[in-house]
Design a protein around this motif. Structure first.
Motif, PDB file in Angstrom:
ATOM      1  N   SER A  73       0.941   6.480 -41.047  1.00 48.68           N
ATOM      2  CA  SER A  73       0.148   5.808 -40.012  1.00 48.68           C
ATOM      3  C   SER A  73      -0.376   6.738 -38.943  1.00 48.68           C
ATOM      4  CB  SER A  73       1.013   4.744 -39.336  1.00 48.68           C
ATOM      5  OG  SER A  73       2.028   5.389 -38.611  1.00 48.68           O
ATOM      6  N   VAL A  74      -1.378   6.240 -38.249  1.00 45.74           N
ATOM      7  CA  VAL A  74      -1.849   6.855 -37.017  1.00 45.74           C
ATOM      8  C   VAL A  74      -1.939   5.731 -35.980  1.00 45.74           C
ATOM      9  CG1 VAL A  74      -4.231   6.669 -37.874  1.00 45.74           C
ATOM     10  CG2 VAL A  74      -3.763   8.115 -35.909  1.00 45.74           C
ATOM     11  N   LEU A  75      -1.493   6.056 -34.752  1.00 49.10           N
ATOM     12  CA  LEU A  75      -1.574   5.088 -33.659  1.00 49.10           C
ATOM     13  C   LEU A  75      -2.556   5.611 -32.614  1.00 49.10           C
ATOM     14  CD1 LEU A  75      -0.441   2.655 -31.871  1.00 49.10           C
ATOM     15  CD2 LEU A  75       1.131   4.367 -30.921  1.00 49.10           C
ATOM     16  N   MET A 213      -3.388  -0.118 -33.723  1.00 50.14           N
ATOM     17  CA  MET A 213      -3.954  -0.224 -32.380  1.00 50.14           C
ATOM     18  C   MET A 213      -3.351  -1.458 -31.713  1.00 50.14           C
ATOM     19  SD  MET A 213      -7.916   0.728 -32.826  1.00 50.14           S
ATOM     20  CE  MET A 213      -7.888   1.059 -31.089  1.00 50.14           C
ATOM     21  N   LEU A 214      -3.661  -1.656 -30.438  1.00 46.72           N
ATOM     22  CA  LEU A 214      -3.226  -2.871 -29.753  1.00 46.72           C
ATOM     23  C   LEU A 214      -4.291  -3.940 -29.941  1.00 46.72           C
ATOM     24  CD1 LEU A 214      -1.886  -1.262 -26.478  1.00 46.72           C
ATOM     25  CD2 LEU A 214      -0.525  -2.199 -28.363  1.00 46.72           C
ATOM     26  N   LEU A 215      -3.956  -4.938 -30.718  1.00 47.65           N
ATOM     27  CA  LEU A 215      -4.911  -6.015 -31.005  1.00 47.65           C
ATOM     28  C   LEU A 215      -4.212  -7.365 -30.886  1.00 47.65           C
ATOM     29  CD1 LEU A 215      -6.415  -4.240 -34.122  1.00 47.65           C
ATOM     30  CD2 LEU A 215      -7.613  -4.615 -31.959  1.00 47.65           C
ATOM     31  N   PRO A 216      -3.655  -7.628 -29.699  1.00 49.34           N
ATOM     32  CA  PRO A 216      -2.802  -8.818 -29.588  1.00 49.34           C
ATOM     33  C   PRO A 216      -3.572 -10.133 -29.553  1.00 49.34           C
ATOM     34  CG  PRO A 216      -2.969  -7.716 -27.472  1.00 49.34           C
ATOM     35  CD  PRO A 216      -3.706  -6.865 -28.456  1.00 49.34           C
ATOM     36  N   LEU A 243      -6.137  -1.642 -40.845  1.00 43.96           N
ATOM     37  CA  LEU A 243      -6.046  -1.798 -39.400  1.00 43.96           C
ATOM     38  C   LEU A 243      -4.884  -2.737 -39.081  1.00 43.96           C
ATOM     39  CD1 LEU A 243      -7.669  -0.886 -36.906  1.00 43.96           C
ATOM     40  CD2 LEU A 243      -8.838  -3.088 -37.041  1.00 43.96           C
ATOM     41  N   LYS A 244      -3.949  -2.284 -38.267  1.00 41.63           N
ATOM     42  CA  LYS A 244      -2.766  -3.099 -37.955  1.00 41.63           C
ATOM     43  C   LYS A 244      -2.537  -3.179 -36.450  1.00 41.63           C
ATOM     44  CE  LYS A 244      -0.197  -2.564 -42.250  1.00 41.63           C
ATOM     45  NZ  LYS A 244       0.999  -1.976 -42.906  1.00 41.63           N
ATOM     46  N   ASP A 245      -1.953  -4.295 -36.046  1.00 37.15           N
ATOM     47  CA  ASP A 245      -1.652  -4.504 -34.632  1.00 37.15           C
ATOM     48  C   ASP A 245      -0.302  -3.872 -34.303  1.00 37.15           C
ATOM     49  OD1 ASP A 245      -1.463  -5.361 -32.042  1.00 37.15           O
ATOM     50  OD2 ASP A 245      -1.093  -7.471 -32.550  1.00 37.15           O
ATOM     51  N   ALA A 246      -0.314  -2.951 -33.362  1.00 36.17           N
ATOM     52  CA  ALA A 246       0.932  -2.276 -32.968  1.00 36.17           C
ATOM     53  C   ALA A 246       1.765  -3.108 -31.996  1.00 36.17           C
ATOM     54  CB  ALA A 246       0.604  -0.924 -32.323  1.00 36.17           C
TER      55      ALA A 246
END
Lengths: 537, 537
Positions: A73-75, A213-216, A243-246
């Motif tokens: 992963s990459v954040l 990424m932050l995708l709340p 693409l994932k929500d951190a």
């Protein structure tokens, strides 16, 4: 996370360190308010934590996040965009919480990238390059050395290169960074920088990479708009990265507070305690709610709070029955209760403290009836709070007391119904931390069990809103209810009481972090009487 | 706009009305600060203007905007989107200035539409429907009657219908509005509503309609993001309407302030004056800049200011030499100067007032040298301010005095060069009003001439930044300059002085709206000495 022996030793060490630090401080708090009544508990000096301890904590947080993200992963974490007040004026800048949690950086324009699978280059900070000549206009900007001292991140690249960095990731190409764009380095070579994504490209080739990424998508989604825009652009073409929500990863960590975090939140509470006490005394001479709120604004600034954690609620009489009453435009009337729900924010941690007190210093019998129920509900909630319990258990404990009390006063007719929701409309608890309504609950996930280090509010309330009966649906059942409770309603109308304390879960149960602030009716009356007597001298 | 006889009569009437209102007020300002030294000029009661006068003014503004827009146009004004603080907490809501200018509405979600070519339905307000049961959570929402009382707009439709309203406009179709979606009406019929766009469609058929919105694209463009998004969607397909920026039309009107606006801005200035005076006295015992700023936060809230108009600048010693120093984290040191640039905002009008005073109450000879030049520059700027002059004339007058003064002190060697920009980096004036840097100048347009009713700042300054000589390009010329001015630089290093007053253009010249606040060195010293003596008693 359970508190191991080692961790508990760590708490003790930190507490001892804080005590030593406090002892070496001159309590300069007095200096600007030598005329304040001595009953007011002035906020103690701010906690000072050893820089090594702080940096170790930040590094530990980044490591734990990286572990959860995994090597594929990459954040990417952006700084908050400035919030426009009007034209070229912005509101006070506040960093995005999760970036702050990992870096303590307070400046806009910084972007943190974590690359958990890259041992030699696992974290990079993109930082806008300083321009000393312009800083008289823009305010001070971090030098790369300062940003590194604050955050502990040792690899710092010019923010102007972020877009090509992302393009290289996207297009699975080597990342060519000119040496002068490396603002600070832990020794990365040009080769290491060019191959920064090498392992990621391998997994992306199998469509198995993760871009976190932050995708709340909370509320109306305005907070993370730049992230959403970035994500929309990212997903437009295939990249090999999912693409994932951190957010859930951060939530799990932030729910458990470290001793360092607890010390900061305690200081926010101490500032808030002083603000409450000043306000209670000032209310004697106040004509308008905003004049009382002025004491809050004064104290928060005097004690160097970042800001409020949320807009003050200062409501007198019937205004106390509106939960989110933020106008403070009403009269302060002797004989009425004044409800104050205020919280300072200190180093990103927000207090959240409510007290309800009589403007004239004495609770009337009707006010005392309501107050005592809320007080007892709080006590029951605290007794139900211990490791292993859930917020819903705490709420249930408070609710049972409130139902009994309302029934006794004649404000409901059936304790086994939802009637009590007419007067107690909200929950008893929410998590507290870097948000006043802090992270902790995740949609679809089981409710977390309380663990040592978690912090939540204990805030039952009863609100006899003057229009409450008018807004009920016109049914035979409601007509009957209204007829039955009308006398009690008339007696208690316009009384609104909330008491809110901040609770830290301990191995044994809970600590009331707000315990320094009077809460019992007799304590409040004594405090006000003593303080006002002294002020009159 | 020139002040006609009728208009002057109107001013007199309003002033008389304000005096009467003021006289009938009990000055309750004293009530919460009976311990304040009597030298402090407490803000007088807020101006109260007759509701008919206020509504007539709003209606007049809408009419004048409509006239400028022309009959082929439609204007759409959105309310500001809430600005997120963090998670579910927003900053204090502040309405978009131009919508406020036309309606005085302070609530989010309202959209104003002007249709200048439609005599029977020339203005419509879209308003979110109230939900009394939810308002304990959301805060009070306007009822249609309240929104009409505040704004004077008599046709109010449910905000949920705005999208279909726009779709009808876009697709040149009749607008079908269900009767229950009309929240308030001045008597519009279903037919009138269905044909609301009829005349517009005729011009749009010739591609000659105008859709006006606010699209100023200032700075980074974050303020008008929703307008930009709407505009981008609008222009994607041909509609027959030319998208136009309404900003210049508003700028022309807002540049000339009415007596009503002047009264509001004067009150913001009066609040700011009190904040300054409290701060000067408190500085005697303050250890940190933020402790002085606490007096500003206190006073703004005590006097019911909306907010600050811009973040406070409170800088001591060398911090006074950074123009936008907003941290307030430095020490307050006796012997140094403290520069305070603060402004309350009242009903959307922002004061902007700077004073620089000695922490210990006495200017040193070196501080006095610099201060007197800035003071004299201000006086020269005021003398150059009169109808027909331009801001550039005002700046030139201030600059000439500053050049002479710097040459005399040895801080420049050539008064006919740009050397003075080393110590006086900014302009002398900006417009003041609903923005602290108010509208007035338009890109590409000629600089406006001063007219009665315009308000601008008069704020020369000299800043001997400790690193100023280090940042100069290394040229033989600069080396020579540095050698020549080094002795004076060492003498005056770390002194920063700005004096800023707010000037109202009158038929004869200017009025100093900030005249109540001491400005001469001797006045400041006397004020501080008297006030601190009294406080010590």
């Amino acid at each position: 996370m359970n508190f191991t022996h080692a961790r508990r030793a760590c708490i003790c060490g930190l507490v001892a360190a804080l005590i030593i630090v406090a002892a070496t401080f001159v309590v300069h708090a007095r200096s600007t308010d030598s005329t304040s009544p001595s009953v007011i508990r002035l906020a103690p000096p701010a906690p000072v934590v050893d820089e090594k301890v702080r940096l170790a904590e930040l590094a530990g947080r980044r490591q734990r996040i990286a572990r959860e993200l995994g090597p594929k992963s990459v954040l990417i974490l952006f700084s908050t965009e400035p919030r426009v007040y009007a034209n070229d004026v912005d509101y006070e800048y506040r960093q995005e919480n999760n970036l702050y949690y990992l870096t303590n950086l307070k400046q806009k324009g910084a972007t943190l990238v974590l690359l958990p699978g890259n041992e030699s280059l696992s974290e990079v900070l993109f930082l806008p390059r300083r321009n000393p000549a312009a800083e008289t206009w823009t305010g001070h900007m971090y030098s790369p050395q300062e940003a590194s001292q604050v955050s502990g991140v040792k690899e710092i690249w010019d923010a102007s290169e972020f877009d090509s960095f992302v393009a290289a990731l996207r297009n699975r190409q080597p990342f060519q960074l000119k040496p002068e764009k490396v603002l600070l380095s832990a020794g990365s070579t040009a080769d290491a920088r060019a191959s920064v994504f090498e392992k990621l490209f391998a997994v992306a080739g199998k469509n198995d990479g993760d871009l976190f990424m932050l995708l709340p998508r909370v509320g109306d989604g305005l907070e993370y708009r730049q992230e959403e825009k970035f994500a929309a652009g990212w997903t437009r073409t295939p990249t090999g990265f999912n693409l994932k929500d951190a957010t859930p990863i951060f939530v799990a960590l932030r729910l458990r507070k470290s001793p360092f975090e607890i010390a900061l939140l305690q200081h926010a509470i101490d500032i808030t305690t002083e603000a409450h006490e000043r306000s209670w005394l000032a209310a004697a001479d106040a004509r308008w709610e905003y004049e009382v709120d002025a004491q809050v604004a004064y104290t928060f600034k005097l004690r160097n709070a970042d800001h409020w954690g949320y807009p003050s609620i200062v409501g007198c009489g019937p205004n106390a029955t509106t939960l989110h009453y933020e106008e403070s435009q009403g009269r302060v009337t002797p004989g009425e209760l004044l409800l104050m729900d205020v919280g300072a924010e200190y180093e990103h941690y927000s207090a959240d403290v409510t007290r309800t007190f009589p403007v004239n210093g004495k609770f009337s019998p009707a006010q005392a009836d309501i107050y005592q129920i809320v007080y007892d509900a709080q006590e029951a909630a605290a007794r139900a709070s211990r490791p292993g319990a859930r917020k819903s258990d705490v709420h249930r404990a408070a609710t049972e007391v409130i139902k009994d009390g309302l029934l006794k006063l004649g404000l409901i007719t059936d304790r086994n119904s939802m009637q009590y929701r007419l007067w107690f409309m909200h929950g008893t608890s929410h998590w507290l931390g870097m948000n006043v309504h802090d992270v902790g609950d995740l949609p679809g996930a089981a409710e977390p069990k309380l663990e040592p280090g978690m912090i939540f509010t204990n805030e039952p309330g009863i609100y006899i809103r003057p229009d409450a009966l008018d807004n009920l649906p016109d049914t035979p059942q409601n007509q009957k209810l209204i007829a039955a409770i009308r006398p009690a309603f008339e007696k208690y109308k316009n009384i609104g009481v909330r008491i809110e304390d901040d609770m830290l879960v301990t191995p044994q149960g809970v600590t009331w972090m707000t315990q320094a602030l009077p809460r019992k009716m007799s304590e409040i009356e004594t405090f006000i009487a003593r303080g006002r007597r002294e002020a009159r001298k």
